[in-house]
Design a protein around this motif. Sequence first.
Motif, PDB file in Angstrom:
ATOM      1  N   LYS A 162      -2.189   2.837  -0.364  1.00 30.91           N
ATOM      2  CA  LYS A 162      -3.366   2.965   0.240  1.00 30.91           C
ATOM      3  C   LYS A 162      -4.836   3.655  -0.142  1.00 30.91           C
ATOM      4  O   LYS A 162      -5.975   3.361   0.596  1.00 30.91           O
ATOM      5  CB  LYS A 162      -2.797   4.600   1.624  1.00 30.91           C
ATOM      6  N   TRP A 163      -4.539   4.027  -0.839  1.00 25.89           N
ATOM      7  CA  TRP A 163      -5.887   4.754  -1.480  1.00 25.89           C
ATOM      8  C   TRP A 163      -6.831   3.226  -1.890  1.00 25.89           C
ATOM      9  O   TRP A 163      -7.740   3.093  -1.957  1.00 25.89           O
ATOM     10  CB  TRP A 163      -6.125   5.460  -3.130  1.00 25.89           C
ATOM     11  N   LEU A 164      -5.852   1.994  -1.639  1.00 20.45           N
ATOM     12  CA  LEU A 164      -6.787   0.649  -2.557  1.00 20.45           C
ATOM     13  C   LEU A 164      -7.280   0.203  -1.404  1.00 20.45           C
ATOM     14  O   LEU A 164      -9.066  -0.051  -1.474  1.00 20.45           O
ATOM     15  CB  LEU A 164      -5.442  -0.365  -2.557  1.00 20.45           C
ATOM     16  N   TRP A 224     -16.224 -10.164  -1.720  1.00 25.10           N
ATOM     17  CA  TRP A 224     -15.506  -9.114  -1.038  1.00 25.10           C
ATOM     18  C   TRP A 224     -14.457  -9.058   0.107  1.00 25.10           C
ATOM     19  O   TRP A 224     -13.448  -8.590   0.205  1.00 25.10           O
ATOM     20  CB  TRP A 224     -16.193  -8.168  -0.984  1.00 25.10           C
ATOM     21  N   LEU A 225     -15.367 -10.138   0.762  1.00 23.13           N
ATOM     22  CA  LEU A 225     -14.286 -10.930   2.096  1.00 23.13           C
ATOM     23  C   LEU A 225     -12.924 -10.882   1.527  1.00 23.13           C
ATOM     24  O   LEU A 225     -11.785 -10.358   2.085  1.00 23.13           O
ATOM     25  CB  LEU A 225     -14.563 -11.457   2.677  1.00 23.13           C
ATOM     26  N   VAL A 226     -13.077 -11.809   0.126  1.00 22.46           N
ATOM     27  CA  VAL A 226     -11.912 -12.229  -0.102  1.00 22.46           C
ATOM     28  C   VAL A 226     -11.193 -11.663  -1.041  1.00 22.46           C
ATOM     29  O   VAL A 226      -9.968 -11.227  -0.715  1.00 22.46           O
ATOM     30  CB  VAL A 226     -11.643 -13.441  -1.001  1.00 22.46           C
ATOM     31  N   LEU A 227     -11.699 -10.553  -1.447  1.00 23.66           N
ATOM     32  CA  LEU A 227     -10.980  -9.412  -2.035  1.00 23.66           C
ATOM     33  C   LEU A 227      -9.806  -8.418  -1.127  1.00 23.66           C
ATOM     34  O   LEU A 227      -9.416  -8.070  -1.248  1.00 23.66           O
ATOM     35  CB  LEU A 227     -11.913  -8.850  -3.213  1.00 23.66           C
ATOM     36  N   THR A 228     -11.080  -8.187  -0.529  1.00 24.17           N
ATOM     37  CA  THR A 228     -10.559  -7.204   0.903  1.00 24.17           C
ATOM     38  C   THR A 228      -8.842  -8.278   1.677  1.00 24.17           C
ATOM     39  O   THR A 228      -7.546  -7.260   1.720  1.00 24.17           O
ATOM     40  CB  THR A 228     -11.300  -6.861   1.834  1.00 24.17           C
ATOM     41  N   SER A 229      -8.637  -9.440   1.778  1.00 27.14           N
ATOM     42  CA  SER A 229      -7.494  -9.783   2.154  1.00 27.14           C
ATOM     43  C   SER A 229      -6.642  -9.459   1.090  1.00 27.14           C
ATOM     44  O   SER A 229      -4.959  -9.276   1.292  1.00 27.14           O
ATOM     45  CB  SER A 229      -7.588 -11.014   2.518  1.00 27.14           C
ATOM     46  N   ILE A 244      -6.332  -7.534  -1.403  1.00 32.66           N
ATOM     47  CA  ILE A 244      -5.618  -6.063  -1.298  1.00 32.66           C
ATOM     48  C   ILE A 244      -4.817  -5.344  -0.342  1.00 32.66           C
ATOM     49  O   ILE A 244      -3.997  -4.800  -0.119  1.00 32.66           O
ATOM     50  CB  ILE A 244      -7.199  -4.928  -1.514  1.00 32.66           C
ATOM     51  N   MET A 245      -5.344  -5.883   1.305  1.00 36.23           N
ATOM     52  CA  MET A 245      -4.504  -5.611   2.243  1.00 36.23           C
ATOM     53  C   MET A 245      -2.837  -6.325   2.376  1.00 36.23           C
ATOM     54  O   MET A 245      -2.027  -5.795   2.600  1.00 36.23           O
ATOM     55  CB  MET A 245      -5.233  -6.134   3.281  1.00 36.23           C
ATOM     56  N   VAL A 246      -2.873  -7.379   1.575  1.00 36.01           N
ATOM     57  CA  VAL A 246      -1.886  -7.968   0.606  1.00 36.01           C
ATOM     58  C   VAL A 246      -0.953  -6.728  -0.015  1.00 36.01           C
ATOM     59  O   VAL A 246       0.108  -6.677   0.496  1.00 36.01           O
ATOM     60  CB  VAL A 246      -2.050  -9.210   0.258  1.00 36.01           C
ATOM     61  N   VAL A 247      -1.103  -6.970  -0.972  1.00 34.10           N
ATOM     62  CA  VAL A 247      -1.058  -5.928  -1.827  1.00 34.10           C
ATOM     63  C   VAL A 247       0.031  -4.419  -0.946  1.00 34.10           C
ATOM     64  O   VAL A 247       0.656  -4.264  -1.237  1.00 34.10           O
ATOM     65  CB  VAL A 247      -1.830  -5.571  -3.301  1.00 34.10           C
ATOM     66  N   ILE A 248      -0.649  -3.460  -0.251  1.00 30.63           N
ATOM     67  CA  ILE A 248      -0.934  -2.737   0.632  1.00 30.63           C
ATOM     68  C   ILE A 248       0.320  -2.688   1.939  1.00 30.63           C
ATOM     69  O   ILE A 248       1.456  -1.848   1.626  1.00 30.63           O
ATOM     70  CB  ILE A 248      -2.068  -1.618   1.292  1.00 30.63           C
TER      71      ILE A 248
END
Length: 75
Positions: free
Chosen positions: A5-7, A42-47, A49-53
Amino acid sequence: MKLAKWLALLPVAAFFSGGWLSSVAPTFVLGMPFLMIWNVSWLVLTSLIMVVIDRAEGDLDAQDAQAAQAAGDAR
């Protein structure tokens, strides 16, 4: 709170650092303004990161479902 969640703080930090970084970065990258490249990447990377979480937290959902099913069977 789980470590995954810190991600979620990473995209927030990137959003606020983009303006500062654009003052020291080259004006254009790949023919587009740097800040546009920064925000789109960062729009793509945010998606991602949310998949990883979600994958990291997916185990908790399965445990909750099993506990609810076991409680239902006990009644």
